[in-house]
Write an enzyme that holds these catalytic residues in place. Structure first.
Site, PDB file in Angstrom:
ATOM      1  N   GLU A 282       0.841  -1.206   0.000  1.00  0.00           N
ATOM      2  CA  GLU A 282       0.000   0.000   0.000  1.00  0.00           C
ATOM      3  C   GLU A 282       0.874   1.254   0.000  1.00  0.00           C
ATOM      4  O   GLU A 282       2.055   1.208   0.361  1.00  0.00           O
ATOM      5  CB  GLU A 282      -0.862  -0.049   1.264  1.00  0.00           C
ATOM      6  CG  GLU A 282      -2.266   0.372   1.276  1.00  0.00           C
ATOM      7  CD  GLU A 282      -2.960   1.144   0.199  1.00  0.00           C
ATOM      8  OE1 GLU A 282      -2.357   1.639  -0.767  1.00  0.00           O
ATOM      9  OE2 GLU A 282      -4.176   1.291   0.370  1.00  0.00           O
ATOM     10  N   ASP A 283       0.301   2.350  -0.430  1.00  0.00           N
ATOM     11  CA  ASP A 283       1.038   3.618  -0.411  1.00  0.00           C
ATOM     12  C   ASP A 283       1.052   4.236   0.986  1.00  0.00           C
ATOM     13  O   ASP A 283       2.082   4.652   1.493  1.00  0.00           O
ATOM     14  CB  ASP A 283       0.445   4.623  -1.423  1.00  0.00           C
ATOM     15  CG  ASP A 283      -1.065   4.813  -1.298  1.00  0.00           C
ATOM     16  OD1 ASP A 283      -1.718   4.152  -0.450  1.00  0.00           O
ATOM     17  OD2 ASP A 283      -1.619   5.624  -2.067  1.00  0.00           O
TER      18      ASP A 283
ATOM     19  N   ASP B 244      -3.711   5.551   6.617  1.00  0.00           N
ATOM     20  CA  ASP B 244      -4.136   6.794   7.242  1.00  0.00           C
ATOM     21  C   ASP B 244      -5.062   6.426   8.404  1.00  0.00           C
ATOM     22  O   ASP B 244      -4.599   6.149   9.499  1.00  0.00           O
ATOM     23  CB  ASP B 244      -4.811   7.630   6.149  1.00  0.00           C
ATOM     24  CG  ASP B 244      -5.174   9.037   6.573  1.00  0.00           C
ATOM     25  OD1 ASP B 244      -4.531   9.566   7.479  1.00  0.00           O
ATOM     26  OD2 ASP B 244      -6.108   9.618   5.981  1.00  0.00           O
TER      27      ASP B 244
ATOM     28  N   ARG C 209       0.888  12.210  -8.980  1.00  0.00           N
ATOM     29  CA  ARG C 209       1.378  10.854  -8.726  1.00  0.00           C
ATOM     30  C   ARG C 209       2.791  10.660  -9.278  1.00  0.00           C
ATOM     31  O   ARG C 209       3.571   9.865  -8.765  1.00  0.00           O
ATOM     32  CB  ARG C 209       0.474   9.815  -9.400  1.00  0.00           C
ATOM     33  CG  ARG C 209      -0.909   9.683  -8.793  1.00  0.00           C
ATOM     34  CD  ARG C 209      -1.576   8.421  -9.340  1.00  0.00           C
ATOM     35  NE  ARG C 209      -3.020   8.412  -9.161  1.00  0.00           N
ATOM     36  CZ  ARG C 209      -3.638   8.036  -8.034  1.00  0.00           C
ATOM     37  NH1 ARG C 209      -2.949   7.635  -6.997  1.00  0.00           N
ATOM     38  NH2 ARG C 209      -4.959   8.051  -7.962  1.00  0.00           N
TER      39      ARG C 209
ATOM     40  N   PHE D 290      -1.074  16.282   4.376  1.00  0.00           N
ATOM     41  CA  PHE D 290      -1.524  15.664   3.130  1.00  0.00           C
ATOM     42  C   PHE D 290      -0.353  15.604   2.157  1.00  0.00           C
ATOM     43  O   PHE D 290       0.202  16.622   1.767  1.00  0.00           O
ATOM     44  CB  PHE D 290      -2.699  16.419   2.510  1.00  0.00           C
ATOM     45  CG  PHE D 290      -3.352  15.616   1.426  1.00  0.00           C
ATOM     46  CD1 PHE D 290      -4.282  14.640   1.746  1.00  0.00           C
ATOM     47  CD2 PHE D 290      -2.997  15.789   0.096  1.00  0.00           C
ATOM     48  CE1 PHE D 290      -4.861  13.858   0.758  1.00  0.00           C
ATOM     49  CE2 PHE D 290      -3.570  15.010  -0.898  1.00  0.00           C
ATOM     50  CZ  PHE D 290      -4.511  14.048  -0.564  1.00  0.00           C
TER      51      PHE D 290
HETATM   52  P1  IMP Z   1      -7.396   5.087   5.051  1.00  0.00           P
HETATM   53  O1  IMP Z   1      -8.518   4.145   4.758  1.00  0.00           O
HETATM   54  O2  IMP Z   1      -7.861   6.299   5.796  1.00  0.00           O
HETATM   55  O3  IMP Z   1      -6.214   4.425   5.744  1.00  0.00           O
HETATM   56  O4  IMP Z   1      -6.950   5.701   3.686  1.00  0.00           O
HETATM   57  C1  IMP Z   1      -6.040   5.147   2.892  1.00  0.00           C
HETATM   58  C2  IMP Z   1      -6.115   5.765   1.515  1.00  0.00           C
HETATM   59  O5  IMP Z   1      -6.409   7.173   1.551  1.00  0.00           O
HETATM   60  C3  IMP Z   1      -4.761   5.641   0.889  1.00  0.00           C
HETATM   61  O6  IMP Z   1      -4.652   4.434   0.178  1.00  0.00           O
HETATM   62  C4  IMP Z   1      -4.696   6.875  -0.002  1.00  0.00           C
HETATM   63  O7  IMP Z   1      -5.256   6.571  -1.266  1.00  0.00           O
HETATM   64  C5  IMP Z   1      -5.567   7.896   0.669  1.00  0.00           C
HETATM   65  N1  IMP Z   1      -4.756   8.865   1.442  1.00  0.00           N
HETATM   66  C6  IMP Z   1      -4.650   8.975   2.777  1.00  0.00           C
HETATM   67  N2  IMP Z   1      -3.823   9.959   3.146  1.00  0.00           N
HETATM   68  C7  IMP Z   1      -3.365  10.510   2.002  1.00  0.00           C
HETATM   69  C8  IMP Z   1      -2.435  11.588   1.717  1.00  0.00           C
HETATM   70  O8  IMP Z   1      -1.846  12.250   2.588  1.00  0.00           O
HETATM   71  N3  IMP Z   1      -2.229  11.849   0.389  1.00  0.00           N
HETATM   72  C9  IMP Z   1      -2.824  11.142  -0.608  1.00  0.00           C
HETATM   73  N4  IMP Z   1      -3.684  10.130  -0.389  1.00  0.00           N
HETATM   74  C10 IMP Z   1      -3.957   9.823   0.905  1.00  0.00           C
HETATM   75 MG    MG Z   2      -4.858   4.359  -2.039  1.00  0.00          MG
END
Ligand code: IMP
Ligand code: MG
Length: 177
Positions: free
Chosen positions: A100-101, A104, A166, A153
């Site tokens: 995963e990238d 969050d 990206r 962010f």
């Molecule tokens: P989560 O479900 O809140 O953990 O969100 C994960 C997804 O939200 C990641 O796979 C990203 O696509 C997106 N995301 C969360 N934080 C960021 C950020 O700082 N920049 C860009 N995308 C983010």
């Molecule tokens: Mg994502």
């Protein structure tokens, strides 16, 4: 002058990303020695990390992609996740490492891990380039972590803002001033 100079501030340089990815690759190579490893990259954010990490793993691995889209409430995911593109192969009996990238709130990964566990892999682990622990809503066990970052962010190296940025070779913070 690059197109992003006035909008994005560098947080992690290409050199830092490469060095950390190399370390993670070496660790994964050790841990999965003799095992059938499948990397499951989550589109689209993980694709740069996925391809760089894969090239640092000295094992005969296979790679799969999965597309997920989280329903956004503002800039935050609601935890409702939809599979937009599914795996093409069964994961039954395979050692699966999700790539995963960023984690969050953790809600996307929670959904994904439940979904993948139901396919009966031999093992299921998580690699993420970034983690924002201050935002966590659920506890996700992260086996391989690139960097822990503050609640900013970030864009670049796969991460987007409105589908753009990206392609930056580094991870940066969107300037708000
Ligand atoms: P989560 O479900 O809140 O953990 O969100 C994960 C997804 O939200 C990641 O796979 C990203 O696509 C997106 N995301 C969360 N934080 C960021 C950020 O700082 N920049 C860009 N995308 C983010
Ligand atoms: Mg994502």
């Amino acid at each position: 002058m690059a197109f992003h100079d006035t909008t994005v501030e560098v947080m992690l340089t290409a050199e830092q990303l490469a060095a950390r990815t190399k370390e993670l690759g070496a660790q994964i190579s050790k841990d999965y020695q003799g095992k059938d490893l499948t990397l499951v990259g989550i589109m689209k954010g993980s694709i740069f990390f996925l391809t760089d990490l894969a090239r640092q793993i000295d094992l005969p691995l296979t790679m799969e992609l999965m597309g997920l889209s989280s329903y956004q409430g503002g800039t935050e995911t609601t935890g409702e996740v939809r599979i937009t593109s599914d795996l093409t192969k069964p994961m039954n009996g395979r050692h699966v490492l999700v790539v995963e990238d960023i984690i969050d709130t953790g809600l996307t990964m929670q959904f994904l891990l439940e979904n993948l566990a139901a396919r009966h892999p031999a093992s299921l682990k998580v690699a993420t380039l970034l983690e924002k622990p201050s935002r966590a809503k659920v506890k996700i066990p992260i086996d391989y972590k690139g960097f822990v970052i503050e609640d900013r962010f970030v864009v670049g190296y796969g991460l987007d803002y409105g589908e753009k940025y990206r392609n930056l070779p580094f991870v940066g913070v969107m300037r708000t001033d």
